[in-house]
Design a protein around this motif. Structure first.
Motif: not given
Length: 454
Positions: A319-322, A339-349, A354-359
Motif C-alpha cells: 500500500t505504501a508503494l502504491g 495511476a490505475l495500477v498503483a492505486w489497485t496495488v494499494g488496494g491489494v495491499g 487489514y484482516p490480520g492486523l485487525y485481529i
C-alpha cells in the motif's frame, strides 16, 4: 482429523456483524450521495462542515463511555437504547428543516452507532475464536463491493422517486436485522470493566475544533486536544509501538492516516494532477476498494500458514508503494495507466494486511485488556486516523497544485511505512517463533480461559 466445536449462537453473531457492515456501507454511500441535495434543500451550502461533523462527533462522544453504559444497562438494554437512538437520530435528520437540526440528528445517530459498534465488536472478541473472526472481517470487507458499484445510482433513483428524507431511512431495515441477530447471540461478560475512559471525551472537543473551526490555529489546538484524548483511550505503549497489541493498534491508526488520507484526495489527484476526466477518475477510485474486498477473502486461508505471519506488514508495504508511486509518477511523467495500477496495488495491499492486523489489534495477547477496551481502542484508532489523514491531506494539498498533492502523497506513503513497522512488531507476543514459546503461549491462553470460566 479434529473438528472445532463452537458455542451455540456464534454463527448468528457472525452473520449479524456482517449484516451490520453491509448496512454501514449502504449508509455511507447514501449519506455521501445525498449530501449535495440535502445542502441545497436546507440552504446549507456554507455549512457543509456542520452537516458532516454531527455523526463523527457523536461517535467520539460514545466511545469513551461505552464500557460504563454496557456495564450499567446490560447487553439487551444497551442494544435497545442504541437502536432507539439510531432510529431516532435518523428520524430527526430526515425531518430537519435547518442544518443545525440535521446535525443534531446525525449526532444522536452517531453516538448510538458508536455505542452499538463497541458492544458488537466486544461481543465478537468474547465469543468468536480468531479463525472465525478472521473470516468475519474478510467477508465484512467484501460487503462494500455491491454498495460501491450500485449505491450512488440506486440512491439517486430512490431520491428521485421518494425524496431525500425517505431515502435517508433506507438502511434502517438492514440495521434492524443485524441488531436483532446480535441480540439473540451476544452475551456480554458481567465481569467486563474499565472499558470507559472519561479523558477520552477530549476527542470530540478536539474533533469539533478541527472539523468545524475555520481558523487554522484553532484547528491545530483541536488536533492536540484530540490526540490527548485518543492517547487516554489507547493502551500504554501504542505510541512507541510496543510489541503485541499496542503495536497493532498503532499500526491501525497509522494505516487510517495514510490510506484514508490518500483515498480522500484520489479524485482530486487524478483530475487536477493527472488531468484525467471525472469518468476515468471514477474507474481508478473504485479499483482500490474492489481490490481490497476481493483480496481479503483469501486472507483467512493464507494466515493459517505460519510462514505467512508477516502478511500484514507485507500488505501495508504494498500500500505504501502504491501511494508513493502515485506521487513519483505525477512528479516525472503522469500516466493514467500507472495511476490505475498503483492505486489497485494499494488496494491489494490493504486486502492482504487489514484482516490480520485487525485481529491482532483486537486480541489481548499478554496485555490483559478487556474486550470492551480492545473494541473501543480499535474503533478509535482507525476512525481518528482516518479523520486526521483527511484533515492533513486537505491542509497540505491546498497549498499548491500539483506540488501540494505530491507532497501529500509522499507524507501518506511515509506514514504507511510507519504502519509497516507497527504491523511487524504486532506479532511480538502472539506468534512465538520457538516451540517453548508456543507452549508457554498456549498455557497462558488456557489459564486465561479457566479464569474467565470461573
Amino acid at each position: 482429523m479434529t473438528t472445532t466445536t463452537r458455542p451455540p449462537g456464534t454463527t448468528t453473531l457472525a452473520v449479524g456483524i456482517v449484516a451490520l457492515e453491509f448496512a454501514a456501507a449502504v449508509t455511507t454511500f447514501v449519506a455521501s450521495t445525498l449530501l449535495p441535495v440535502i445542502a441545497r434543500d436546507l440552504d446549507a451550502r456554507g455549512d457543509l462542515g456542520l452537516l458532516l461533523a454531527g455523526s463523527t462527533l457523536g461517535l467520539f462522544v460514545a466511545l469513551p463511555l461505552a464500557g460504563r453504559v454496557v456495564r450499567r444497562l446490560g447487553g439487551r438494554r444497551t442494544l435497545t437504547v442504541g437502536m432507539v437512538g439510531y432510529v431516532g437520530g435518523l428520524a430527526i435528520a430526515a425531518t430537519a428543516g435547518h442544518a443545525w437540526v440535521f446535525a443534531l440528528g446525525e449526532f444522536v445517530g452517531g453516538a448510538a452507532s458508536g455505542l452499538l459498534a463497541v458492544f458488537g465488536f466486544s461481543a465478537a472478541i468474547q465469543h468468536l475464536d480468531e479463525a472465525l473472526r478472521m473470516r468475519v472481517v474478510a467477508v465484512a470487507s467484501a460487503m462494500w463491493i455491491v454498495p460501491a458499484l450500485v449505491g450512488p445510482a440506486a440512491t439517486l433513483g430512490l431520491e428521485h422517486l421518494a425524496g431525500w428524507r425517505w431515502t435517508l431511512l433506507a438502511p434502517v431495515p438492514i440495521v434492524l436485522v443485524g441488531r436483532l441477530l446480535m441480540t439473540r447471540a451476544a452475551r456480554p461478560d458481567p465481569q467486563e470493566e474499565n472499558g470507559d475512559r472519561p479523558l477520552g471525551l477530549l476527542v470530540p472537543l478536539g474533533v469539533a475544533a478541527l472539523v468545524v473551526g475555520a481558523w487554522w490555529p484553532l484547528q491545530v489546538v483541536g488536533v492536540v486536544v484530540a490526540v490527548v484524548g485518543v492517547a487516554a483511550i489507547l493502551p500504554r505503549g501504542t505510541a512507541t509501538l510496543r510489541p503485541g497489541t499496542p503495536a497493532a493498534l498503532g499500526a491501525l491508526l497509522l494505516f487510517g492516516v495514510g490510506y484514508f488520507g490518500a483515498d480522500s484526495l484520489i479524485t482530486l489527484m487524478l483530475t487536477d494532477g493527472y488531468r484525467t476526466s471525472l469518468a476515468r477518475a471514477a474507474v481508478v477510485l473504485s479499483a482500490a476498494p474492489l481490490a481490497w474486498a476481493l483480496t481479503s477473502l483469501a486472507v483467512p486461508r493464507l494466515m493459517r500458514r505460519p510462514d505467512l505471519r508477516h502478511l500484514p506488514p507485507f500488505g501495508l508495504a504494498l500500500t505504501a508503494l502504491g501511494v508513493g508511486t502515485l506521487a513519483v509518477v505525477l512528479a516525472f511523467s503522469p500516466s493514467f495507466v500507472a495511476a490505475l495500477v498503483a492505486w489497485t496495488v494499494g488496494g491489494v495491499g490493504v486486502g492482504l494486511a487489514y484482516p490480520g492486523l485487525y485481529i491482532r489489534a483486537t486480541t489481548a495477547g499478554t496485555s490483559g485488556l478487556t474486550a470492551t477496551r480492545l473494541a473501543t481502542a480499535a474503533i478509535t484508532a482507525e476512525t481518528f486516523g482516518s479523520l486526521l489523514g483527511r484533515a492533513v491531506g486537505g491542509a497540505i494539498s491546498s497549498l499548491d497544485t500539483p506540488r501540494g498533492l505530491i507532497a501529500s502523497y509522499l507524507v501518506f506513503a511515509g506514514v504507511l511505512v510507519g504502519a509497516v513497522a507497527g504491523a511487524a512488531r504486532s506479532a511480538g507476543d502472539r506468534w512465538p517463533h520457538d516451540r517453548l514459546g508456543q507452549r508457554q503461549h498456549r498455557l497462558l491462553v488456557d489459564r486465561r480461559r479457566r479464569r474467565t470460566d470461573q
